[in-house]
Scaffold this motif. Structure first.
Motif, short mmCIF file in Angstrom:
data_model
loop_
_atom_site.label_atom_id
_atom_site.label_comp_id
_atom_site.label_asym_id
_atom_site.label_seq_id
_atom_site.Cartn_x
_atom_site.Cartn_y
_atom_site.Cartn_z
N MET A 181 0.83 -1.20 0.00
CA MET A 181 0.00 0.00 0.00
C MET A 181 0.87 1.25 0.00
O MET A 181 0.58 2.23 -0.71
CB MET A 181 -0.93 -0.01 1.21
N ALA A 182 1.94 1.26 0.80
CA ALA A 182 2.84 2.40 0.84
C ALA A 182 3.53 2.61 -0.51
O ALA A 182 3.64 3.74 -1.00
CB ALA A 182 3.88 2.21 1.95
N ALA A 183 3.97 1.50 -1.11
CA ALA A 183 4.64 1.61 -2.41
C ALA A 183 3.69 2.12 -3.49
O ALA A 183 4.06 2.96 -4.33
CB ALA A 183 5.21 0.24 -2.81
N LEU A 184 2.46 1.64 -3.46
CA LEU A 184 1.47 2.08 -4.45
C LEU A 184 1.16 3.57 -4.29
O LEU A 184 0.98 4.29 -5.28
CB LEU A 184 0.19 1.26 -4.29
N ALA A 185 1.09 4.03 -3.04
CA ALA A 185 0.73 5.42 -2.78
C ALA A 185 1.86 6.40 -3.07
O ALA A 185 1.64 7.48 -3.62
CB ALA A 185 0.26 5.58 -1.34
N TRP A 186 3.08 6.02 -2.68
CA TRP A 186 4.19 6.98 -2.72
C TRP A 186 5.13 6.78 -3.90
O TRP A 186 5.93 7.69 -4.21
CB TRP A 186 4.98 6.89 -1.42
N VAL A 187 5.06 5.63 -4.58
CA VAL A 187 5.95 5.38 -5.71
C VAL A 187 5.18 5.15 -6.99
O VAL A 187 5.38 5.85 -8.00
CB VAL A 187 6.87 4.17 -5.42
N PHE A 194 -4.16 12.88 -10.68
CA PHE A 194 -3.46 12.25 -9.56
C PHE A 194 -4.43 11.55 -8.62
O PHE A 194 -4.16 10.44 -8.16
CB PHE A 194 -2.66 13.30 -8.78
N PHE A 195 -5.57 12.17 -8.35
CA PHE A 195 -6.55 11.56 -7.45
C PHE A 195 -7.04 10.23 -8.02
O PHE A 195 -7.09 9.23 -7.30
CB PHE A 195 -7.74 12.49 -7.23
N ILE A 196 -7.41 10.21 -9.28
CA ILE A 196 -7.93 8.98 -9.88
C ILE A 196 -6.85 7.90 -9.90
O ILE A 196 -7.13 6.71 -9.63
CB ILE A 196 -8.46 9.25 -11.30
N THR A 197 -5.62 8.29 -10.21
CA THR A 197 -4.51 7.33 -10.22
C THR A 197 -4.27 6.76 -8.83
O THR A 197 -4.09 5.55 -8.65
CB THR A 197 -3.23 8.00 -10.73
N SER A 205 -7.11 4.40 -7.79
CA SER A 205 -6.99 3.13 -8.50
C SER A 205 -5.88 2.27 -7.91
O SER A 205 -6.04 1.06 -7.73
CB SER A 205 -6.73 3.38 -10.00
N ALA A 206 -4.75 2.92 -7.59
CA ALA A 206 -3.62 2.19 -7.03
C ALA A 206 -3.97 1.59 -5.68
O ALA A 206 -3.66 0.41 -5.40
CB ALA A 206 -2.41 3.12 -6.91
N LEU A 207 -4.62 2.35 -4.83
CA LEU A 207 -4.98 1.85 -3.50
C LEU A 207 -6.05 0.76 -3.59
O LEU A 207 -6.07 -0.16 -2.77
CB LEU A 207 -5.48 3.00 -2.62
N THR A 208 -6.90 0.84 -4.60
CA THR A 208 -7.89 -0.22 -4.81
C THR A 208 -7.19 -1.53 -5.13
O THR A 208 -7.58 -2.60 -4.62
CB THR A 208 -8.86 0.16 -5.95
N GLU A 234 -13.79 0.42 -3.83
CA GLU A 234 -12.64 0.62 -2.94
C GLU A 234 -13.06 0.56 -1.48
O GLU A 234 -12.38 -0.05 -0.64
CB GLU A 234 -11.97 1.96 -3.27
N LEU A 235 -14.19 1.17 -1.16
CA LEU A 235 -14.68 1.16 0.21
C LEU A 235 -15.13 -0.24 0.63
O LEU A 235 -14.96 -0.64 1.78
CB LEU A 235 -15.83 2.16 0.37
N PHE A 236 -15.73 -0.98 -0.31
CA PHE A 236 -16.12 -2.36 -0.03
C PHE A 236 -14.90 -3.21 0.31
O PHE A 236 -14.89 -3.98 1.28
CB PHE A 236 -16.86 -2.95 -1.23
#
Length: 256
Positions: free
Chosen positions: A34-40, A55-58, A61-64, A164-166
């Protein structure tokens, strides 16, 4: 639901116990991606100078993807135990059953969900912890002109947020921390297992470290009743009410 006495209480299969090292390994298997997806990954895909919308959509999607990985991780670890693979057995090993005590099962015990949900709502309304960078704060993005324009009639994006929330509160975070980890932490941490679980849940949020204090408190409000009533459904229900509320609030922005 009807109540039962202790003589007819549901029999639960033996649940394998993790060592402290194994608990930390599972935590890392969820937190590090999760950290790698968010910050890298997300910044790399969005590109330098990306608009707040892109950036928000990306990032969403990454966190999903990261949360979906957690659901897969739960399946892998449960199947790795080499126990009865039937749904009934898996359900019991993940504490996916109604809350119960020595003398009662389900019924009025479900009302405790309301109590803890109200406590979680009060926590969310308090200025608890830092707000985080503006460019990564979902609330700030929704309040901006770019955020409102992004969600205007964007049903596909609303569906992505709902998915994502599910994953976040049903088959991702909650199932991993309260359904898989918590029942397997008793031998390593004793009666403090639910407290350690809450702290680990907080520090799992390396992808948004400003929410760690809030996440630890949220962990107490979900891990506590989950442990008390041996039911991950309690934590899932408490956390999911928050998600449903957010979707209700977000809906007018989509249909306006």
């Amino acid at each position: 639901m009807q109540t039962t006495t202790s003589t007819t209480q549901t029999r639960v299969p033996a649940i394998p116990q993790y060592s402290r090292g194994m608990v930390l390994a599972v935590w890392a298997a969820a937190a590090v991606p999760m950290a790698a997806l968010a910050w890298v990954v997300a910044p790399s895909i969005a590109g330098d100078g990306a608009s707040s919308r892109r950036f928000f959509i990306t990032l969403l999607s990454a966190l999903t993807v990261g949360l979906l990985w957690q659901a897969v991780l739960v399946v892998i670890l449960v199947m790795r135990e080499r126990r009865d693979p039937s749904w009934t057995n898996v359900r019991d090993r993940l504490w996916l059953r109604p809350p119960q005590t020595a003398s009662r099962r389900g019924g009025r015990l479900w009302w405790w969900v309301v109590v803890f949900t109200l406590a979680l709502a009060a926590l969310d309304m308090l200025p608890f912890g830092p707000s985080g960078p503006v460019g990564r704060n979902f609330g700030h993005f929704l309040e901006s002109d770019a955020g409102q324009a992004t969600f205007h009639h964007a049903w596909w994006l609303y569906a992505l947020v709902a998915f994502e929330l599910f994953l976040n509160t049903v088959i991702g975070e909650e199932l991993l921390f309260r359904g898989l980890l918590l029942p397997r932490m008793g031998k390593a941490f004793g009666r403090a297992d639910w407290i350690v679980n809450s702290v680990l849940f907080g520090f799992y949020h390396l992808h948004e470290p400003w929410v760690i204090p809030n996440a630890i408190a949220t962990g107490f409000l979900t891990a506590g009743p989950t442990k008390r009533y041996r039911s991950a459904l309690m934590g899932i229900a408490i956390h999911s009410v928050e998600s449903v509320f957010f979707l209700v609030v977000l809906l007018p922005m989509v249909i306006s």
